[in-house]
Write an enzyme that holds these catalytic residues in place. Structure first.
Site, PDB file in Angstrom:
ATOM      1  N   GLY A 159       0.816  -1.211   0.000  1.00 25.60           N
ATOM      2  CA  GLY A 159       0.000   0.000   0.000  1.00 25.60           C
ATOM      3  C   GLY A 159       0.848   1.259   0.000  1.00 25.60           C
ATOM      4  O   GLY A 159       0.672   2.143  -0.825  1.00 25.60           O
ATOM      5  N   GLU A 170       0.866   5.837   7.518  1.00 21.55           N
ATOM      6  CA  GLU A 170       2.285   6.082   7.214  1.00 21.55           C
ATOM      7  C   GLU A 170       2.799   7.271   8.011  1.00 21.55           C
ATOM      8  O   GLU A 170       3.919   7.258   8.515  1.00 21.55           O
ATOM      9  CB  GLU A 170       2.503   6.298   5.713  1.00 21.55           C
ATOM     10  CG  GLU A 170       1.971   5.189   4.812  1.00 21.55           C
ATOM     11  CD  GLU A 170       2.366   3.780   5.230  1.00 21.55           C
ATOM     12  OE1 GLU A 170       3.457   3.594   5.792  1.00 21.55           O
ATOM     13  OE2 GLU A 170       1.557   2.852   4.983  1.00 21.55           O
TER      14      GLU A 170
HETATM   15  N1  PHE Z   1       5.655  -0.766   6.305  1.00 22.56           N
HETATM   16  C1  PHE Z   1       4.599  -0.594   5.340  1.00 22.56           C
HETATM   17  C2  PHE Z   1       3.368  -0.190   6.126  1.00 22.56           C
HETATM   18  O1  PHE Z   1       2.625  -0.954   6.621  1.00 22.56           O
HETATM   19  C3  PHE Z   1       4.256  -1.776   4.550  1.00 22.56           C
HETATM   20  C4  PHE Z   1       5.324  -2.267   3.634  1.00 22.56           C
HETATM   21  C5  PHE Z   1       6.049  -3.370   3.969  1.00 22.56           C
HETATM   22  C6  PHE Z   1       5.564  -1.634   2.448  1.00 22.56           C
HETATM   23  C7  PHE Z   1       7.032  -3.851   3.135  1.00 22.56           C
HETATM   24  C8  PHE Z   1       6.513  -2.108   1.602  1.00 22.56           C
HETATM   25  C9  PHE Z   1       7.247  -3.233   1.945  1.00 22.56           C
HETATM   26  O2  PHE Z   1       3.136   0.900   6.393  1.00 22.56           O
HETATM   27 ZN    ZN Z   2       2.635   0.101   8.581  1.00 29.39          ZN
END
Ligand code: PHE
Ligand code: ZN
Length: 880
Positions: A268, A305
């Site tokens: 996402g 985010e």
């Molecule tokens: N850390 C991101 C989120 O949940 C998700 C994500 C994981 C995006 C791995 C790209 C690769 O906000």
């Molecule tokens: Zn996250």
């Protein structure tokens, strides 16, 4: 492709690195096929570690083209480089030293979308979880934190924009039409939060003044011409920043916050420090092209985010086993945000529907794992609904157990204690124990025991003594690697609803601790006695879904109707309506399975229709009441030997019965829930549209002609109504001339907008029945389809395998064979995407024997090939 090594990583093996990374200085000379990366890394040996230990750095498909030690060529015998490691020996015992590592990478050829890649002419990076090692050799693990300086050099005409994390240092022109920009991120961060973006993009700008009065520049970068479609995302961002200050006391910490929308993205969005990269699907919206659901998703993901800046970035994870520490917590935060911005009960209903349809099956199948796993073979496969959504529920339970104020105190302590650190789940829990004085030892089992607990309840009312006795038992089913489970601490919110609709206030409660309306279940069995209950109450259990459990209690329909009418907790009213409808749905499916005529007693529909027609309730809630459990939900309730065709036929019969009984209600809802004025994406307006569109569905079912939906399609002035009308047409009358005309008109009108064409793919991919597979195969040849773009693949192939139970589970097994071929082809290019698609097979053992055998055959077919680590891990676990 990184193929399987069979290596399993264990939480118990965690130990800190031998070397401490002090600083990172990166220089990129961008080129589509040969980007030169120079990484200057300053290390020193950690005190107390073996003075002879070599430095071992991670790589993935890398070739080393240069290595300097303190600016001098490194002697060949002091290091060994392979595509996946760089080992450097004979390093100083204690003094800091500098390594300069040069690699040359090919962003254009990077089809996995991990590391540095190109998407529609834009350079961008994705480093979580282990993508940074595809850029340079590095200690690529989340507990290695350092400040980064980044210099980007690129052709100026093609890449006027050069972005990285942190604050902008400066830039200027360079030789041969090139220019450069330098960025410095003062906040120490792990490599997975690194980002670089370069290219030519349009921008929407705004600013935000933080609670301490600092001004932050906000920028959202999108393809030229799409700027107006980023306005809603910008608005959501500002609301998120404000909310995090007001509710969690968290202020933003750089001079600039940037979001870049890209069209090729595996997930996402990504919370890179100060430079979030988004799947453009979660940025771009306008009334003509986005549905109400799209707006709600954009708001939630922008918030998610942004919230990571504190829960994930300022405090990160010690190792990937702790993933829920940032994800579960941040999902909880974005859920709370949306609940505050929209309607709390409606949001809660949507969350629970999602949890039950996605996480419960995961927790009940071969891919089940704890919220905090203790081993993995491929970390990419642990970005799951269990880590995210169940992780959020676990956080919510802490808030429920502690109460609002102590939860806040615990969160404040967490930020205070662990800012700048890479923390663990234990660190997190300890903050709530310290803030509240409560022992959360047993509660912590929620992080370690997989499987959805079952809570069974039996009630006996004693009129003479005015007491109510509940016998409550809990069991946690066995899951892979965990045969026996301990009893959990389950906070069960409950209400005793009296005949007049009021909630009883017991004079005493014995047999379990009760705080407010929450009963704390901690033993395998409890006998709980409530005294001072004037008459036999209806039991409203797990109010607001206080615990992610399955409750088994034999409710009388009259009690459910009472709850549906009177509960003060709206979630419980919705739950009661659903529970009233479930027996009809299950019975109808069972009858269809036996080839018997389906008989439906529609008395259950009274409560549902009463809520639908109640002007005192908000339309969005009423629309939820009209949305029956999905076919997958019914399959789960049936619990095995499932025939998707029978479930579908049974559900259709129930829908038809409701449509006929409620004809009058649906007619008046359709006429009265019309929009007042132009389109607005706000929650109240969206609720009216949802209710009207539910009425459209039932009216169409009752009339059994496409006329009304065709008319709605022609009159729609926004994407929500247009897409719903098209869905009703395509799913109910796939061969009608009206449907063909509408599909053609839609395709022609939105040919230039890939995100809208995705809806067109998805609507067609989910048309029920045996014809779906041929349709999907034909659409794969459509000029808008692109096998390299994850959004296209998910909209067509993903929608078919995840959201078309009858089409995918065709009795002849052709759906499974199709999936196995797709997996093998996609795996060669994008293993993460392939592995994710394959999880659609996770419930294959719940199918009736003939289909189950065909599903197994297709899985075995995949299992026999050379596979990526990602797909190997999923297929092996699914078959085990
Ligand atoms: N850390 C991101 C989120 O949940 C998700 C994500 C994981 C995006 C791995 C790209 C690769 O906000
Ligand atoms: Zn996250």
């Amino acid at each position: 492709m990184r193929t399987d090594t069979g290596r399993i990583i264990h939480l118990a093996d965690y130990r800190p690195t031998d070397f401490v990374l002090e600083r990172v200085d990166l220089t990129f000379e961008l080129d589509p096929e040969a980007t030169k990366v120079e990484a200057r890394l300053i290390f020193h040996r950690r005190e107390g570690t073996d003075p002879a230990a070599p430095l071992v750095l991670d790589g993935d498909e890398l070739t080393l083209s240069g290595l300097l030690f303190d600016q001098m060529e490194m002697a060949r015998e002091r290091y060994t480089a392979t595509p996946d490691t760089l080992v450097v020996r004979d390093l100083p015992e204690s003094s800091p030293f500098e390594l300069t590592i040069t690699t040359v990478i090919n962003p254009q050829a990077n089809s996995q979308l991990m590391g540095l890649y190109r998407s529609s002419g834009i350079y961008c990076t994705q480093c979580e979880a282990e993508g940074f090692r595809r850029i340079t050799y590095f200690p690529d693990r989340p507990d290695v934190l350092a400040p980064y300086t980044v210099t980007i050099i690129a052709d100026k005409a093609a890449n006027p924009l050069l972005l990285s994390n942190g604050n902008y240092l400066g830039g200027g022109n360079f030789d041969e039409g090139r220019h450069f920009a330098a960025w410095f991120d003062p906040h120490p961060k792990p490599a997975y939060l690194f980002a670089l973006v370069a290219g030519d993009l349009g921008v929407v700008e705004d600013k935000f003044t933080t609670m301490s009065g600092r001004e932050v520049a906000l920028k959202i970068y999108v393809e030229h011409g799409k700027e107006p479609r980023a306005a809603y995302a910008m608005d959501a961002l500002k609301r998120s920043m404000k909310w995090d200050e007001e509710v969690f006391g968290r202020e933003y910490d750089l001079d600039i916050f940037m979001i870049v929308a890209v069209s090729d993205f595996n997930m996402g969005a990504m919370e890179n420090k100060g430079l979030n990269v988004f799947n453009d699907k979660y940025v771009l919206a306008d009334p003509e092209t986005a549905t109400d659901a799209d707006y709600a998703n954009i708001e939630a993901i922008i918030a998610h985010e942004y919230f990571h800046n504190w829960t994930g970035n300022r405090i990160t994870c010690r190792d990937w086993f702790q993933l829920c520490l940032k994800e579960g917590l941040t999902v909880f935060r974005d859920h709370e945000f949306s609940a505050d911005q929209r309607s709390r009960p409606v949001k809660r209903i949507a969350e629970v529907r999602h949890l039950r349809s996605e996480q419960f099956p995961e927790d009940a199948g071969p891919l089940a794992h704890p919220v905090r796993p203790d081993k993995y073979r491929e970390i990419n496969n642990f970005y799951t609904t269990t880590v995210y959504e169940k992780g959020s529920e676990v956080t919510r339970m802490i808030a429920t157990i502690l109460g609002r104020d102590l939860f806040k105190k615990g969160m404040d302590l967490y930020f205070e204690r662990h800012d700048g650190e890479a923390a663990t789940v234990e660190d997190f829990v300890r903050c709530f124990e310290a803030a509240s004085g409560r022992d959360l030892g047993q509660f912590s089992l929620w992080y370690n025991q997989a499987g959805t607990p079952h809570v069974s309840v039996a009630a006996a009312y004693d009129a003479a003594g005015k007491t109510l006795t509940l016998e409550i038992g809990q069991t946690v089913p066995p899951t892979p690697g965990q045969a026996d489970k301990k009893p959990m601490h389950i906070p069960l919110d409950l209400a005793l609803v009296l005949e007049d609709g009021t909630i009883a206030a017991p004079t005493s409660v014995e047999g379990a601790e009760m705080t407010g309306s929450v009963l704390h279940l901690k033993e395998a069995r409890h006998k709980v006695i409530f005294t001072g209950i004037p008459s036999r109450p209806a039991l409203s259990l797990n109010r607001s879904f206080s615990a992610p459990v399955v409750v088994r209690y034999d409710q009388k329909p009259a009690d459910l109707a009472l709850i549906a009418r009177h509960e003060t907790d709206l979630f419980s009213r919705w739950q009661a309506i659903t529970d009233l409808a479930l027996p009809a749905l299950k019975d109808a499916a069972r009858a269809a399975r036996k080839g018997e005529a389906i008989q439906i007693d529609v008395t259950f529909a009274d409560a549902l229709l009463a809520v639908a027609a109640d002007p005192a309730l908000e339309p969005a809630f009423r629309a939820q009441a009209l949305t029956l459990p999905s076919e997958a939900d019914i399959a789960r309730e049936l619990g095995g030997d499932n025939d998707p065709d029978a479930i579908h036929a049974g559900r259709e019969a129930v829908l038809t019965a409701i449509a006929r009984t409620g004809a009058e209600t649906f007619g008046s809802l359709y006429d009265t829930m019309t929009p007042d004025g132009g389109y607005s994406p706000d929650a109240a307006s969206a609720g009216r549209r949802a209710l009207r569109n539910a009425a459209l569905l039932y009216r169409t079912i009752a009339a059994d002609t496409p006329a009304l939906a065709a008319e709605a399609f022609a009159k729609a002035d926004n994407m929500t109504d247009l897409a719903q009308a098209l869905t009703v047409l395509a799913h109910r009358f796939p061969e009608a001339p009206e449907t063909h005309a509408a599909l053609a008109a839609f395709e022609a009108r939105f040919a230039e907008n890939a995100l809208v064409i995705d809806k067109w793919f998805q609507i067609q991919a989910t048309i029920p029945g045996d014809g779906a597979l041929a349709r999907v195969m034909r659409l794969k040849g459509n000029r808008h389809f692109n096998e390299n773009n994850p959004n296209r693949v998910r909209s067509l192939v993903g929608a078919f395998v995840f959201s078309n139970p009858t089409g995918f589970n065709r009795a002849d097994g052709a759906g499974y064979r199709f999936l196995s071929e797709e997996i093998l082809r996609i795996d060669a290019k994008n293993p993460q995407l392939a592995a994710r698609l394959l999880t659609s097979m996770r419930s294959w053992r719940q199918l009736e024997p003939a289909r189950a055998e065909l599903a197994r055959t297709a899985l075995v077919r995949v299992e026999r090939e050379v596979l990526s680590n990602d797909v190997r891990d999923i297929v092996d676990r699914t078959l085990k």
